[in-house]
Scaffold this motif. Structure first.
Motif, PDB file in Angstrom:
ATOM      1  N   VAL A   9       4.167 -10.924  10.473  1.00 10.81           N
ATOM      2  CA  VAL A   9       3.088 -10.957   9.601  1.00 10.81           C
ATOM      3  C   VAL A   9       3.574 -11.354   8.365  1.00 10.81           C
ATOM      4  O   VAL A   9       2.759 -12.322   7.679  1.00 10.81           O
ATOM      5  CB  VAL A   9       2.426  -9.419   9.501  1.00 10.81           C
ATOM      6  N   THR A  10       4.611 -10.857   7.671  1.00  3.89           N
ATOM      7  CA  THR A  10       5.242 -11.229   6.357  1.00  3.89           C
ATOM      8  C   THR A  10       5.546 -12.950   6.410  1.00  3.89           C
ATOM      9  O   THR A  10       5.296 -13.403   5.479  1.00  3.89           O
ATOM     10  CB  THR A  10       6.262 -10.322   5.931  1.00  3.89           C
ATOM     11  N   ARG A  32      -1.723  -8.645  -6.274  1.00  4.40           N
ATOM     12  CA  ARG A  32      -2.144  -8.960  -5.014  1.00  4.40           C
ATOM     13  C   ARG A  32      -2.673 -10.194  -4.779  1.00  4.40           C
ATOM     14  O   ARG A  32      -3.065 -11.177  -5.566  1.00  4.40           O
ATOM     15  CB  ARG A  32      -3.556  -7.910  -4.597  1.00  4.40           C
ATOM     16  N   GLU A  52      -4.732 -12.700  -1.301  1.00  2.17           N
ATOM     17  CA  GLU A  52      -5.499 -12.260  -0.133  1.00  2.17           C
ATOM     18  C   GLU A  52      -5.185 -11.572   0.950  1.00  2.17           C
ATOM     19  O   GLU A  52      -3.928 -12.214   1.494  1.00  2.17           O
ATOM     20  CB  GLU A  52      -6.178 -13.785   0.533  1.00  2.17           C
ATOM     21  N   GLY A  53      -5.259 -10.488   1.340  1.00  3.64           N
ATOM     22  CA  GLY A  53      -4.713  -9.707   1.990  1.00  3.64           C
ATOM     23  C   GLY A  53      -3.573  -9.001   2.058  1.00  3.64           C
ATOM     24  O   GLY A  53      -3.002  -8.336   2.916  1.00  3.64           O
ATOM     25  N   GLY A  54      -2.780  -8.995   0.867  1.00  2.00           N
ATOM     26  CA  GLY A  54      -1.594  -8.495   0.575  1.00  2.00           C
ATOM     27  C   GLY A  54      -1.191  -8.919  -0.883  1.00  2.00           C
ATOM     28  O   GLY A  54      -1.799  -9.408  -1.550  1.00  2.00           O
ATOM     29  N   ASP A  78       0.788 -11.553  -3.014  1.00  2.10           N
ATOM     30  CA  ASP A  78       0.766 -12.855  -3.422  1.00  2.10           C
ATOM     31  C   ASP A  78       2.147 -13.245  -3.013  1.00  2.10           C
ATOM     32  O   ASP A  78       3.165 -13.202  -3.966  1.00  2.10           O
ATOM     33  CB  ASP A  78       0.270 -13.391  -4.774  1.00  2.10           C
ATOM     34  N   ARG A 138       2.500 -14.800   6.230  1.00  7.01           N
ATOM     35  CA  ARG A 138       1.737 -14.910   5.160  1.00  7.01           C
ATOM     36  C   ARG A 138       2.674 -16.008   4.072  1.00  7.01           C
ATOM     37  O   ARG A 138       1.950 -16.619   3.461  1.00  7.01           O
ATOM     38  CB  ARG A 138       1.917 -13.418   4.238  1.00  7.01           C
ATOM     39  N   GLU A 147       0.933  -1.233  -0.103  1.00  6.67           N
ATOM     40  CA  GLU A 147       0.017   0.014  -0.106  1.00  6.67           C
ATOM     41  C   GLU A 147       0.662   1.213   0.105  1.00  6.67           C
ATOM     42  O   GLU A 147       0.586   2.396   0.278  1.00  6.67           O
ATOM     43  CB  GLU A 147      -0.876   0.099   1.175  1.00  6.67           C
TER      44      GLU A 147
END
Length: 264
Positions: free
Chosen positions: A201-202, A172, A174-176, A178, A205, A130
């Motif tokens: 978080v990273t 992108r 899901e949520g960020g 790929d 994912r 973002e």
């Protein structure tokens, strides 16, 4: 139950084992020397050898005994000890690219370079879908190593730069962004061996997407009682659905590093 390999206490001193470390670096992608009596070979030999078998990704986190990687405000220095810090620099040295999320850059302002051991700094990859980072952080101005900023494709422009960093569009998920597509983008750029250094978080994912070959978690003997969690995955209701990888354990001073192998 997964097989637990024997514990090894690495003699992690950048001076005492410099010759062995340089030999490992020189052998990357070729014949990796094996010496059961050398802790460096036990820890890093299999990781260097993985280069011969195609793209490879290793995640790393340092956490407390109660599974926290930072306080709620994001303070994480220095949760683990000096030996784990040296380990992260060695992992950078054997990687083609080191990757972190935008939160890690915001809170820690890391250099992501190799300074504590012999080796060349890898390409730095920042995941900022973002475009939250304003470009004031060190990675955007330090030219010690090339830097890529991965942003959502709809927010990037061809040939764009952010400071000294190249802006790279990515699709992108899901949520960020790929994670699997991130790996493909980097592999196409000649960066197939990826060290994902944080944050939680990273790394989570990448793990949830099945995009990690190995995960290293260094556990420090401290209890925070609150703070940011380490690994967070989609909820399960049956223990049979939990991940049970093969593991290796290494003692780093007062810390213990557990390496999970998801494809061994």
């Amino acid at each position: 139950m997964p097989e637990i390999e024997e514990r090894v206490r690495p003699a992690l001193s950048p001076r005492a084992d410099d010759a062995q470390w340089r030999a490992l670096l020189d052998a990357r992608g070729e014949h990796i020397p094996t010496d059961a009596a050398c802790p460096l070979h036990a820890l890093y030999g299999p990781l260097c050898a993985a280069r011969r078998h195609g793209p490879f990704a290793v995640g790393h986190l340092a956490q407390s005994l109660d599974g926290r990687i930072a306080t709620n405000s994001g303070v994480s220095r220095w949760l683990s000890g000096a030996e784990d810090l040296l380990h992260t620099h060695r992992m950078r040295a054997i990687a083609d690219a080191v990757l972190v999320g935008a939160n890690t850059v915001l809170h820690d302002d890391p250099q992501l370079t190799v300074r504590l051991c012999a080796g060349t700094s890898p390409v730095r990859v920042i995941v900022d879908p973002e475009r939250r980072l304003d470009g004031s952080q060190r990675v955007f101005h330090d030219t010690t190593a090339p830097t890529l900023v991965l942003v959502a494709a709809n927010l990037a422009h061809p040939g764009e730069a952010q400071g000294e960093a190249e802006v790279v569009p990515a699709p992108r998920g899901e949520g960020g962004l790929d994670p699997r597509e991130i790996r493909r983008i980097l592999a196409r750029r000649g960066l197939p061996w990826l060290f994902i250094e944080g944050g939680g978080v990273t790394v989570s994912r990448f793990l949830a997407a099945g995009a990690l070959d190995r995960l290293q978690i260094t556990v420090a003997p401290v209890i925070l009682g609150s703070g940011r969690p380490s690994i967070v995955l989609p909820e399960i209701t049956d223990l049979g659905d939990s991940l049970r990888p093969r593991t290796r354990r290494f003692v780093f001073g007062d810390d213990v590093m557990i390496e999970c192998d998801f494809h061994g």
